[in-house]
Design a protein around this motif. Sequence first.
Motif, PDB file in Angstrom:
ATOM      1  N   THR A 111       0.831  -1.197   0.000  1.00  0.00           N
ATOM      2  CA  THR A 111       0.000   0.000   0.000  1.00  0.00           C
ATOM      3  C   THR A 111       0.867   1.249   0.000  1.00  0.00           C
ATOM      4  N   GLU A 112       0.294   2.328  -0.537  1.00  0.00           N
ATOM      5  CA  GLU A 112       1.019   3.594  -0.644  1.00  0.00           C
ATOM      6  C   GLU A 112       0.940   4.281   0.718  1.00  0.00           C
ATOM      7  N   ILE A 113       2.037   4.250   1.482  1.00  0.00           N
ATOM      8  CA  ILE A 113       1.992   4.812   2.836  1.00  0.00           C
ATOM      9  C   ILE A 113       2.471   6.260   2.849  1.00  0.00           C
ATOM     10  N   ALA A 114       3.092   6.704   1.761  1.00  0.00           N
ATOM     11  CA  ALA A 114       3.455   8.111   1.550  1.00  0.00           C
ATOM     12  C   ALA A 114       3.436   8.282   0.035  1.00  0.00           C
ATOM     13  N   PRO A 115       3.411   9.512  -0.473  1.00  0.00           N
ATOM     14  CA  PRO A 115       3.353   9.653  -1.934  1.00  0.00           C
ATOM     15  C   PRO A 115       4.465   8.844  -2.628  1.00  0.00           C
ATOM     16  N   ASP A 116       4.054   7.933  -3.494  1.00  0.00           N
ATOM     17  CA  ASP A 116       4.983   7.092  -4.262  1.00  0.00           C
ATOM     18  C   ASP A 116       5.849   6.182  -3.394  1.00  0.00           C
ATOM     19  N   PHE A 117       5.458   5.980  -2.140  1.00  0.00           N
ATOM     20  CA  PHE A 117       6.221   5.058  -1.296  1.00  0.00           C
ATOM     21  C   PHE A 117       5.302   3.919  -0.872  1.00  0.00           C
ATOM     22  N   TYR A 118       5.603   2.735  -1.386  1.00  0.00           N
ATOM     23  CA  TYR A 118       4.762   1.559  -1.134  1.00  0.00           C
ATOM     24  C   TYR A 118       5.440   0.623  -0.155  1.00  0.00           C
ATOM     25  N   TYR A 119       4.633  -0.029   0.679  1.00  0.00           N
ATOM     26  CA  TYR A 119       5.188  -0.920   1.698  1.00  0.00           C
ATOM     27  C   TYR A 119       4.300  -2.149   1.822  1.00  0.00           C
TER      28      TYR A 119
END
Length: 387
Positions: A111-119
């Motif tokens: 899931t995108e937990i910050a803009p353009d950062f997926y975890y």
Amino acid sequence: MPLTPRERVLTVLAHEAPDRVPIFIGADLTTGILSQAYLNLKTYLGLAPTINAYLYDWPELGAPRIEEVVLERLHSDVRGIQDRFPASTYQRNRARPPGSPYWDDWGVGQTEIAPDFYYPSIHPLAQAQTPEDILSYPHWPDMDDPSRYAHLSAEAAQLAQDNYYAIVAAPWLIAPLERACQLQGMETFLVNLIEGPDLAQALLEKIKSLCITHLGHFLAALGKNVDILILGDDLGAQNGPLISPRLYRHTLKPIHAEIIAFAKAHSPAKIFFHSDGDISAFLDDFVEIGVDILNPIQTSAGQMGNLGDLKRRYGKHLIFCGGIDTQTVLSTGRPDEVRQEVKRVIEILGESGGYLLAAVHSITNEVPPQNILAMVDAALEFGCYHH
């Protein structure tokens, strides 16, 4: 005569001193540069601030494929070769609504937990209770899918024919503990290791068999055209091991040993093992199971900061790759502080060879371009061996 980059790396892999310390940047995610730092670097170098391709063709990973012109400016002595995900994984993700979870080929949702950062945060086996639940999971990846490996032979053959850079093979995440934590959630899996060992063992064995199938196809495609193979598993926390050494030896070590033995039986590659954090408790185990190159030497984590001790105890057995601190020195230091740290690390780890210079894990988005260039330029300045 200066050595070629490949000769330089192979000299270090033979535990000998080359003309200078090799620079190891851009082979995979763990030795790469994250997107924003890369765009800033390109702008600083007067290049168009664009990303033309991503590692593993996976934009959500946030790691560009570093272009040749940039690799040359960074004096990187290695070139990476990566596999791909199955064609069906790309199709599904390119068709999904923007910002919705990215689903990998194992059925883990990122899931995108910050803009353009997926975890990885959607864990499909979180509720699994028994070994049967593991075996009946419907989304095990197809490691025989030829679209994963179709491009590898030609890429490796071209690099081998050029015979200029060391060839680094980076199959995506051959890391059983990390996979298990993604499939179950880290806390759930670590508890199961202790309280539900049958379930944990069944999951690790299943992951291991898929990893070995994957490696079989991957290494067959490369043949002899490979120098280094990147494997790993994150076993360290900031101040000590993530799991006890006793539990590691009982549960995970045999699995790592089997994967490494398979790789060595099917490839001439030296084994590069990536494991973050303070992993000092496991180094004797790594030597025993055939690890050749240790990465990333996270100097900010516990005992890993004692470089002199590491070099004294393990320099005959392990090549060190990494050691240039990303958390503070590269992120917030001044360029002259970066230079001094590079000089310090080279003087200890680089003594009489045995060291490949790299940042600790990916160069993160907050690292300024001046510091990236200070790191590599200092390696050229302080990394020469006087024969």
